[in-house]
Design a protein around this motif. Sequence first.
Motif, mmCIF file in Angstrom:
data_model
loop_
_atom_site.group_PDB
_atom_site.id
_atom_site.type_symbol
_atom_site.label_atom_id
_atom_site.label_comp_id
_atom_site.label_asym_id
_atom_site.label_seq_id
_atom_site.Cartn_x
_atom_site.Cartn_y
_atom_site.Cartn_z
ATOM 1 N N UNK A 70 0.725 -1.160 0.000
ATOM 2 C CA UNK A 70 0.039 0.116 -0.004
ATOM 3 C C UNK A 70 0.814 1.174 -0.092
ATOM 4 N N UNK A 71 1.981 1.227 0.362
ATOM 5 C CA UNK A 71 2.794 2.313 0.532
ATOM 6 C C UNK A 71 3.242 2.755 -0.766
ATOM 7 N N UNK A 72 3.293 1.752 -1.844
ATOM 8 C CA UNK A 72 3.941 2.168 -3.390
ATOM 9 C C UNK A 72 5.155 3.012 -3.241
ATOM 10 N N UNK A 73 6.171 2.635 -2.319
ATOM 11 C CA UNK A 73 7.411 3.406 -2.651
ATOM 12 C C UNK A 73 7.514 4.232 -1.666
ATOM 13 N N UNK A 74 6.539 4.705 -0.987
ATOM 14 C CA UNK A 74 6.771 5.821 0.078
ATOM 15 C C UNK A 74 7.402 5.576 1.300
ATOM 16 N N UNK A 75 8.078 4.475 1.505
ATOM 17 C CA UNK A 75 8.754 4.069 2.608
ATOM 18 C C UNK A 75 10.152 4.655 2.208
ATOM 19 N N UNK A 76 10.458 4.831 1.031
ATOM 20 C CA UNK A 76 11.710 5.402 0.482
ATOM 21 C C UNK A 76 11.940 6.745 0.536
ATOM 22 N N UNK A 77 10.661 7.590 0.505
ATOM 23 C CA UNK A 77 10.820 9.028 0.511
ATOM 24 C C UNK A 77 10.553 9.656 1.858
ATOM 25 N N UNK A 78 9.755 8.975 2.762
ATOM 26 C CA UNK A 78 9.445 9.587 4.105
ATOM 27 C C UNK A 78 10.422 9.155 5.107
ATOM 28 N N UNK A 79 11.130 10.073 5.750
ATOM 29 C CA UNK A 79 11.919 9.654 6.808
ATOM 30 C C UNK A 79 11.082 8.888 7.954
ATOM 31 N N UNK A 80 11.537 7.893 8.602
ATOM 32 C CA UNK A 80 10.908 7.219 9.674
ATOM 33 C C UNK A 80 11.810 6.786 10.801
ATOM 34 N N UNK A 81 11.248 6.436 12.004
ATOM 35 C CA UNK A 81 12.098 6.259 13.149
ATOM 36 C C UNK A 81 11.296 5.336 14.094
ATOM 37 N N UNK A 82 11.873 4.316 14.665
ATOM 38 C CA UNK A 82 11.127 3.317 15.347
ATOM 39 C C UNK A 82 11.537 3.538 16.808
ATOM 40 N N UNK A 83 10.367 3.515 17.661
ATOM 41 C CA UNK A 83 10.631 3.557 19.251
ATOM 42 C C UNK A 83 9.808 2.444 19.457
ATOM 43 N N UNK A 84 10.426 1.739 20.652
ATOM 44 C CA UNK A 84 9.830 0.346 21.410
ATOM 45 C C UNK A 84 8.680 1.060 22.092
ATOM 46 N N UNK A 85 8.517 2.169 22.624
ATOM 47 C CA UNK A 85 7.510 2.668 23.471
ATOM 48 C C UNK A 85 7.051 3.978 22.938
#
Length: 178
Positions: A70-85
């Motif tokens: 569903x992202x259609x490649x947007x995971x490459x353009x949008x910056x993201x960070x993961x937090x456990x909490x």
Amino acid sequence: MRKLKLDELNRATVAEFKTLEKFPVVVVLDNVRSMHNIGSIFRTADGFAVEQICLCGITAQPPHREIEKTALGATQSISWTYYTQPVEAVEQLRANGYRIIAVEQAENSIMLQDFEVAKGEKYALVFGNEVNGVSDEVMNRIDACIEIPQFGTKHSFNIVVSAGIVLWDLFSKMLGSS
């Protein structure tokens, strides 16, 4: 009326997009379980050029086939960070000057049409789990809560629909205040 072809849309490349000024909004996903919802949020975030997405708790992280569907490649353009909490993300964003806004049905929530944006303000929008909503730990740390008015028989909108509605509303209000 003729539909535009893809090559007529003049969209930025991923490299160009990364250099563009972003909408001063971060999307926080508080334990979102559906990878299709996560991917759709990435695609919506790309459409509004948000600064980043914070993936928290059980929220899955790219790369994953079900997110990409569903992202259609947007995971490459949008910056993201993961937090456990999710609370970690909220506290970090607050320390960086963001106003923490939950999108939830709650006591003393502000109806979306009544929410006013402040010029120069940065916002972190928290969207919760599909069943349980925004966690109580995060709700205890928010600056405000936005509620989308609803008039039907169901209790809520899908998280992706909610994100689209709220991001468009903030985007249009911010453009109007500049």
